[in-house]
Write a protein that holds these residues in place. Structure first.
Motif, short mmCIF file in Angstrom:
data_model
loop_
_atom_site.label_atom_id
_atom_site.label_comp_id
_atom_site.label_asym_id
_atom_site.label_seq_id
_atom_site.Cartn_x
_atom_site.Cartn_y
_atom_site.Cartn_z
N VAL A 16 7.17 -17.58 -8.60
CA VAL A 16 6.53 -16.31 -8.93
C VAL A 16 5.08 -16.60 -9.30
O VAL A 16 4.81 -17.22 -10.33
CB VAL A 16 7.25 -15.59 -10.09
CG1 VAL A 16 6.53 -14.29 -10.44
CG2 VAL A 16 8.71 -15.33 -9.73
N GLY A 17 4.17 -16.20 -8.44
CA GLY A 17 2.74 -16.43 -8.66
C GLY A 17 2.20 -17.45 -7.68
O GLY A 17 2.68 -18.57 -7.63
N ALA A 18 1.21 -17.03 -6.89
CA ALA A 18 0.62 -17.93 -5.89
C ALA A 18 -0.79 -18.34 -6.26
O ALA A 18 -1.66 -18.50 -5.41
CB ALA A 18 0.63 -17.26 -4.51
N GLY A 19 -1.01 -18.53 -7.57
CA GLY A 19 -2.27 -19.12 -8.01
C GLY A 19 -2.23 -20.62 -7.73
O GLY A 19 -1.34 -21.11 -7.02
N VAL A 20 -3.17 -21.34 -8.28
CA VAL A 20 -3.24 -22.78 -8.03
C VAL A 20 -1.95 -23.48 -8.47
O VAL A 20 -1.42 -24.33 -7.76
CB VAL A 20 -4.49 -23.38 -8.72
CG1 VAL A 20 -4.51 -24.88 -8.57
CG2 VAL A 20 -5.76 -22.77 -8.13
N GLY A 21 -1.40 -23.10 -9.63
CA GLY A 21 -0.17 -23.74 -10.13
C GLY A 21 1.04 -23.41 -9.27
O GLY A 21 1.82 -24.30 -8.90
N GLY A 22 1.22 -22.13 -8.94
CA GLY A 22 2.35 -21.72 -8.11
C GLY A 22 2.27 -22.30 -6.72
O GLY A 22 3.28 -22.73 -6.14
N LEU A 34 13.09 -28.46 0.60
CA LEU A 34 13.74 -27.26 0.09
C LEU A 34 13.22 -26.00 0.79
O LEU A 34 12.08 -25.96 1.25
CB LEU A 34 13.51 -27.15 -1.42
CG LEU A 34 14.03 -28.34 -2.23
CD1 LEU A 34 13.63 -28.21 -3.70
CD2 LEU A 34 15.53 -28.48 -2.09
N LYS A 35 14.07 -24.98 0.85
CA LYS A 35 13.67 -23.68 1.39
C LYS A 35 12.99 -22.91 0.26
O LYS A 35 13.59 -22.70 -0.80
CB LYS A 35 14.88 -22.91 1.92
CG LYS A 35 14.47 -21.61 2.60
CD LYS A 35 15.64 -20.90 3.24
CE LYS A 35 15.12 -19.63 3.93
NZ LYS A 35 16.21 -18.82 4.42
N VAL A 36 11.74 -22.50 0.48
CA VAL A 36 10.90 -21.97 -0.59
C VAL A 36 10.31 -20.62 -0.22
O VAL A 36 9.91 -20.39 0.92
CB VAL A 36 9.74 -22.96 -0.89
CG1 VAL A 36 8.86 -22.47 -2.02
CG2 VAL A 36 10.27 -24.36 -1.18
N CYS A 37 10.22 -19.76 -1.23
CA CYS A 37 9.44 -18.53 -1.10
C CYS A 37 8.50 -18.46 -2.29
O CYS A 37 8.71 -19.11 -3.32
CB CYS A 37 10.33 -17.29 -1.05
SG CYS A 37 11.13 -16.86 -2.60
N ILE A 38 7.43 -17.68 -2.13
CA ILE A 38 6.47 -17.51 -3.21
C ILE A 38 6.09 -16.04 -3.27
O ILE A 38 5.84 -15.40 -2.24
CB ILE A 38 5.25 -18.44 -3.01
CG1 ILE A 38 4.34 -18.46 -4.24
CG2 ILE A 38 4.48 -18.10 -1.75
CD1 ILE A 38 3.35 -19.63 -4.24
N PHE A 39 6.10 -15.49 -4.47
CA PHE A 39 5.75 -14.09 -4.70
C PHE A 39 4.30 -14.01 -5.17
O PHE A 39 3.90 -14.78 -6.05
CB PHE A 39 6.63 -13.48 -5.79
CG PHE A 39 8.06 -13.30 -5.38
CD1 PHE A 39 8.51 -12.08 -4.90
CD2 PHE A 39 8.97 -14.33 -5.48
CE1 PHE A 39 9.84 -11.90 -4.53
CE2 PHE A 39 10.30 -14.17 -5.12
CZ PHE A 39 10.73 -12.95 -4.64
N GLU A 40 3.54 -13.09 -4.61
CA GLU A 40 2.18 -12.86 -5.08
C GLU A 40 1.86 -11.39 -4.97
O GLU A 40 1.87 -10.82 -3.88
CB GLU A 40 1.16 -13.68 -4.30
CG GLU A 40 -0.27 -13.48 -4.76
CD GLU A 40 -0.48 -13.68 -6.26
OE1 GLU A 40 -0.92 -12.73 -6.92
OE2 GLU A 40 -0.19 -14.77 -6.77
N ALA A 41 1.57 -10.76 -6.11
CA ALA A 41 1.32 -9.33 -6.15
C ALA A 41 -0.10 -8.97 -5.76
O ALA A 41 -0.37 -7.84 -5.36
CB ALA A 41 1.61 -8.79 -7.55
N ARG A 42 -1.01 -9.92 -5.85
CA ARG A 42 -2.41 -9.59 -5.61
C ARG A 42 -3.00 -10.47 -4.51
O ARG A 42 -2.98 -10.10 -3.36
CB ARG A 42 -3.19 -9.71 -6.92
CG ARG A 42 -4.53 -9.05 -6.90
CD ARG A 42 -5.10 -8.89 -8.29
NE ARG A 42 -6.43 -8.32 -8.23
CZ ARG A 42 -7.18 -8.16 -9.27
NH1 ARG A 42 -6.75 -8.50 -10.47
NH2 ARG A 42 -8.39 -7.65 -9.16
N ASP A 43 -3.56 -11.62 -4.88
CA ASP A 43 -4.23 -12.49 -3.91
C ASP A 43 -3.71 -13.91 -4.04
O ASP A 43 -3.66 -14.44 -5.16
CB ASP A 43 -5.74 -12.53 -4.16
CG ASP A 43 -6.40 -11.17 -4.07
OD1 ASP A 43 -6.16 -10.49 -3.06
OD2 ASP A 43 -7.15 -10.81 -5.00
#
Length: 163
Positions: A16-22, A34-43
């Motif tokens: 949850v969060g695609a900033g630098v850490g996510g 691993l099979k991965v997804c990433i959530f990002e609400a903005r940019d």
């Protein structure tokens, strides 16, 4: 709610969060197969890339160049002279900073896509230890959830922000 068997999950890891850490967490998980997804609400890139670190450093670099070019004494010691006044365009400097942020954001997005990491463009709320509900209404399941949502600045009462 009990934990599920590994085969019952859509993803091994949901970030949850695609900033630098996510972004880094998603890449590390993917590197382990691993099979991965990433959530990002903005940019993708979060605050650092889009509104903080990257554009501010670009602005500081431009200001530093102008300051150096206006330092006649130092330039003369180096055998350099500038004929005329050193000027800059605020709009052009701002466009450069925004363009740099856009390029970094694009590169981060492409790195996720190239590795097959699903980018889910919505906010996510933890529903249970192994499920998330997106603002899109869908439920996503993952064996592991990493929370890297970034932060919002805190301004104490009575303090005015000037910009």
């Amino acid at each position: 709610v009990g934990l599920r068997a590994a085969s019952e999950f859509q993803y091994d890891v949901a970030v949850v969060g695609a900033g630098v850490g996510g972004h880094g967490a998603a890449l590390a998980a993917k590197s382990k197969g691993l099979k991965v997804c990433i959530f990002e609400a903005r940019d993708v890139g979060g605050t650092c890339v889009n509104r903080g670190c990257v554009p501010s450093k670009a602005l500081l670099a431009a200001a530093g160049r102008v300051r150096e070019m206006r330092n006649e004494h130092h330039l003369k010691a180096l055998g350099i002279s500038v004929d005329g006044e050193v000027n800059y365009s605020r709009e052009a400097v701002s466009e450069h900073a925004n363009g740099l942020a856009s390029k970094v954001r694009g590169n981060m997005t492409k790195s996720l896509e190239a590795l097959g990491i699903d980018i889910i463009p919505t906010r996510a709320k933890v529903e249970s230890a192994q499920s998330l509900r997106g603002a899109d209404g869908k439920v996503y399941t993952a064996k592991n959830i990493i929370l890297a949502p970034g932060s919002e600045p805190f301004v104490p009462r009575g303090i005015e922000i000037d910009g």
